[in-house]
Enzyme design. Structure first.
Site, short mmCIF file in Angstrom:
data_model
loop_
_atom_site.label_atom_id
_atom_site.label_comp_id
_atom_site.label_asym_id
_atom_site.label_seq_id
_atom_site.Cartn_x
_atom_site.Cartn_y
_atom_site.Cartn_z
N LYS A 22 -91.06 -28.85 15.68
CA LYS A 22 -92.35 -28.98 16.38
C LYS A 22 -92.18 -29.70 17.71
O LYS A 22 -92.73 -29.28 18.73
CB LYS A 22 -93.33 -29.78 15.49
CG LYS A 22 -94.56 -30.25 16.22
CD LYS A 22 -95.43 -31.16 15.38
CE LYS A 22 -94.98 -32.58 15.26
NZ LYS A 22 -95.49 -33.54 16.25
N ASN A 23 -91.39 -30.78 17.71
CA ASN A 23 -91.29 -31.59 18.93
C ASN A 23 -90.35 -31.00 19.97
O ASN A 23 -90.20 -31.56 21.06
CB ASN A 23 -90.91 -33.03 18.58
CG ASN A 23 -92.07 -33.75 17.88
OD1 ASN A 23 -93.19 -33.25 17.88
ND2 ASN A 23 -91.80 -34.90 17.28
N ARG A 92 -101.84 -35.35 21.32
CA ARG A 92 -101.47 -36.16 22.47
C ARG A 92 -100.40 -35.51 23.32
O ARG A 92 -100.33 -35.75 24.52
CB ARG A 92 -100.99 -37.52 22.00
CG ARG A 92 -101.89 -38.16 20.98
CD ARG A 92 -101.24 -39.40 20.50
NE ARG A 92 -100.80 -40.15 21.65
CZ ARG A 92 -101.56 -40.90 22.40
NH1 ARG A 92 -102.81 -41.06 22.10
NH2 ARG A 92 -101.07 -41.51 23.44
N CYS A 116 -104.26 -43.77 19.04
CA CYS A 116 -104.27 -42.94 17.84
C CYS A 116 -103.87 -43.82 16.66
O CYS A 116 -103.63 -45.01 16.83
CB CYS A 116 -103.37 -41.73 17.98
SG CYS A 116 -101.64 -42.06 17.76
N ARG A 121 -100.29 -45.91 22.42
CA ARG A 121 -99.66 -44.74 23.00
C ARG A 121 -100.14 -44.38 24.41
O ARG A 121 -100.65 -43.28 24.66
CB ARG A 121 -99.80 -43.53 22.06
CG ARG A 121 -99.26 -43.83 20.68
CD ARG A 121 -99.20 -42.63 19.81
NE ARG A 121 -98.13 -41.73 20.18
CZ ARG A 121 -97.92 -40.57 19.59
NH1 ARG A 121 -98.70 -40.16 18.63
NH2 ARG A 121 -96.91 -39.80 19.95
N ASP A 305 -90.12 -41.38 12.93
CA ASP A 305 -90.82 -40.30 12.23
C ASP A 305 -90.34 -40.11 10.79
O ASP A 305 -90.89 -39.28 10.07
CB ASP A 305 -90.65 -38.97 13.01
CG ASP A 305 -91.44 -38.97 14.31
OD1 ASP A 305 -92.34 -39.81 14.46
OD2 ASP A 305 -91.16 -38.12 15.17
N ILE A 327 -90.85 -48.92 17.22
CA ILE A 327 -91.29 -47.95 18.24
C ILE A 327 -92.81 -47.99 18.41
O ILE A 327 -93.32 -48.04 19.52
CB ILE A 327 -90.83 -46.52 17.89
CG1 ILE A 327 -89.32 -46.48 17.63
CG2 ILE A 327 -91.23 -45.53 18.99
CD1 ILE A 327 -88.44 -46.77 18.81
N ARG A 397 -100.60 -30.34 10.89
CA ARG A 397 -100.25 -30.44 12.32
C ARG A 397 -98.76 -30.24 12.54
O ARG A 397 -98.35 -29.78 13.60
CB ARG A 397 -100.64 -31.82 12.86
CG ARG A 397 -102.12 -32.00 13.05
CD ARG A 397 -102.39 -33.32 13.75
NE ARG A 397 -101.45 -33.47 14.84
CZ ARG A 397 -101.01 -34.64 15.33
NH1 ARG A 397 -101.46 -35.75 14.82
NH2 ARG A 397 -100.14 -34.68 16.31
N1 EPU Z 1 -94.92 -45.69 25.72
C1 EPU Z 1 -95.49 -46.41 26.73
N2 EPU Z 1 -95.83 -45.77 27.87
C2 EPU Z 1 -95.65 -44.44 28.05
C3 EPU Z 1 -95.06 -43.69 27.01
C4 EPU Z 1 -94.71 -44.34 25.84
O1 EPU Z 1 -95.67 -47.63 26.60
O2 EPU Z 1 -96.00 -43.90 29.12
C5 EPU Z 1 -94.56 -46.36 24.46
C6 EPU Z 1 -95.31 -45.80 23.26
O3 EPU Z 1 -96.59 -46.38 23.11
C7 EPU Z 1 -94.37 -46.10 22.12
C8 EPU Z 1 -93.00 -45.95 22.77
O4 EPU Z 1 -93.21 -46.06 24.16
O5 EPU Z 1 -94.56 -47.43 21.70
C9 EPU Z 1 -92.29 -44.65 22.48
O6 EPU Z 1 -93.17 -43.58 22.67
P1 EPU Z 1 -92.70 -42.13 23.13
O7 EPU Z 1 -93.30 -41.85 24.47
O8 EPU Z 1 -91.24 -41.98 22.98
O9 EPU Z 1 -93.44 -41.21 22.07
P2 EPU Z 1 -94.02 -39.78 22.35
O10 EPU Z 1 -93.18 -39.12 23.36
O11 EPU Z 1 -95.48 -39.87 22.58
C10 EPU Z 1 -92.58 -38.48 20.61
C11 EPU Z 1 -92.85 -37.62 19.41
C12 EPU Z 1 -93.37 -38.50 18.28
C13 EPU Z 1 -92.31 -39.54 17.97
C14 EPU Z 1 -91.98 -40.36 19.22
C15 EPU Z 1 -90.87 -41.36 19.02
C16 EPU Z 1 -93.40 -35.50 20.42
C17 EPU Z 1 -94.43 -34.47 20.73
N3 EPU Z 1 -93.81 -36.60 19.78
O12 EPU Z 1 -93.82 -39.08 20.95
O13 EPU Z 1 -93.55 -37.64 17.16
O14 EPU Z 1 -92.77 -40.42 16.97
O15 EPU Z 1 -91.60 -39.46 20.28
O16 EPU Z 1 -89.72 -40.73 18.60
O17 EPU Z 1 -92.24 -35.31 20.74
C18 EPU Z 1 -94.51 -36.98 15.12
O18 EPU Z 1 -93.90 -35.89 15.25
O19 EPU Z 1 -95.07 -37.32 14.04
C19 EPU Z 1 -94.57 -37.89 16.26
C20 EPU Z 1 -95.46 -38.86 16.35
#
Ligand code: EPU
Length: 416
Positions: A22-23, A92, A116, A121, A305, A327, A397
């Protein structure tokens, strides 16, 4: 509202095929916005988040055809460079269209996602990266608007903290920027590398994806391409943990073991037998479980995850395990539900202290997010009696036909 009814106590036996990630599917679909030509993606999982992304691409002006795991996207024209609140609030990852839209047409309007279940996030790192590439960004009415009428210009960018979709978003912005972009402290997740592979097929010039420094030489245009995305390492990990918790014997097929090293090391530490009878297959056999601590980290560390599913496993292990979530600030929503099933867990800030083994007993429990729901399903598989998992739209999802795959392995699980 749909729910799962699970009668616990069955060992899992047999084989299960892993779907596409998915990701990886989400960013590669967004990448199709970078070219007028068709992009064809294979192994796209039939899950709700993908339907939402397809809806978003269509609302932007792309034609999207979905046929048995293959998706053909053609964004000949960008009609509405916008991700509306209605879609962003349900997924998101919609913010992944921000980079491609600014790069392709110099303009994007994307709803701010808001918090969320697992944490605040924010997307501030996506935004500040785009600003460094020369976009002007304003925020009003819950939306951010980015404009770059003269295009983006390459820059060396340092991420304050590692972000997966932030790295992907900026990589997609930088491929069409003038000059060289360097992304420092980039995410090293396999999904980032997979996206880079697609972009390179489209004509992008990227080096270092999969390491913490990614170098991108901008090009003027990109072309269409065809790509098969990687298997879902979190789905594979969930099935490995399901087999381990029920004490069965399961072959997890079509997976990529090199993406699962942190989990495999942990499974061996807690006494679960895992071997590789053939390439892309892992055979897992349950045994007497011992406890082991875990701390979630960015890849190649233990994935956040899989933290919830690992916690379910630790309720069945002998001894005390300390699970530390680094995280996301609020990713223990499954713990109180596991406690309602009889688990012995104490929460202290970002740590969960699990004492086992405890015989779980079936109960009515509530899903709060995708992976928390998977953890409750795993607990239900090993609990005595009947577990009802409510709000399974969270599972839909991100897991393709999870109840069918589990039932084929002998689980007594039903969607009602
Ligand atoms: N963060 C910030 N600022 C930003 C972006 C992130 O402070 O601009 C913080 C977040 O709040 C969090 C940390 O950095 O505390 C890491 O977040 P990240 O941006 O890496 O998460 P994401 O890209 O929103 C993806 C996956 C998630 C997975 C995380 C961590 C996708 C679509 N989603 O989310 O997947 O948990 O990386 O590996 O790739 C899931 O599949 O259940 C899921 C939540």
């Amino acid at each position: 509202m749909q729910r799962f009814i699970i009668q616990g106590g069955e060992e899992l036996h047999g084989e299960v095929w892993i779907s596409g990630a998915k990701n990886s599917a989400l960013p590669t679909l967004a990448a199709a916005l970078l070219t007028e030509e068709p992009v064809i993606l294979h192994r796209i999982p039939a899950v709700k988040d993908i339907q939402t992304m397809v809806q978003l691409l269509r609302s932007i002006g792309a034609t999207v055809e979905v046929e048995q795991g293959a998706v053909r996207v053609q964004a000949q024209q960008i009609l509405v460079p916008e991700a509306p609140y209605d879609l962003v609030k349900t997924m998101r990852a919609s913010s992944l269209v921000l980079g491609p839209l600014v790069a392709r047409c110099g303009r994007a309007r994307v709803s701010l996602p808001g918090g969320c279940a697992i944490g605040a996030r924010p997307i501030n790192l996506h935004v500040s990266g785009l600003e460094q590439l020369g976009a002007r960004i304003t925020q009003s009415h819950g939306y951010i608007e980015a404009v770059a009428p003269d295009g983006l210009a390459g820059k060396s960018i340092h991420f304050d903290r590692i972000t997966v979709t932030g790295t992907e978003d900026l990589m997609m912005a930088a491929v069409l920027a003038r000059g060289t972009t360097i992304l420092n402290n980039a995410a090293r997740e396999p999904e980032v590398k997979d996206l880079a592979e697609l972009l390179v097929k489209m004509g992008a010039r990227i080096e270092g994806a999969g390491t913490s420094t990614i170098r991108i030489e901008g090009v003027q245009t990109l072309r269409g391409a065809e790509h098969t995305i990687i298997p879902d390492r979190i789905e594979a990990g969930t099935f490995l943990l399901a087999a381990a918790i029920t004490g069965g014997d399961v072959r997890v097929k079509g997976c990529e073991p090199s993406h699962l090293e942190a989990l495999l090391a942990k499974l061996s530490q807690v006494g679960v037998m895992v071997d590789r009878p053939e390439e892309n297959t892992l055979r897992v056999r349950g045994a007497n479980l011992r406890s082991a601590d875990v701390t979630t980290e960015e890849h190649p560390g233990f994935p956040t995850d899989l933290q919830a599913q690992y916690m379910a496993l630790m309720t069945q292990a002998e001894g005390i395990s300390i699970i530390t979530e680094t995280i996301f600030e609020n990713r223990f929503m499954h713990a109180p539900e596991l406690m309602r099933m009889g688990a012995n867990i104490r929460l202290e800030g970002r740590q969960a202290i699990v004492a086992g083994p405890r015989q779980l007993s079936g109960a009515e429990v509530m899903s709060s997010d995708l992976r928390a729901s998977a953890s409750l399903v795993l607990a239900g598989l090993v609990a005595r009696g009947r577990t009802v998992v409510d709000r399974i739209y969270h599972l839909d999802r991100g897991y393709e036909k999870i109840e069918k795959k589990l039932a084929a392995l002998g689980a007594r699980i039903q969607r009602v």
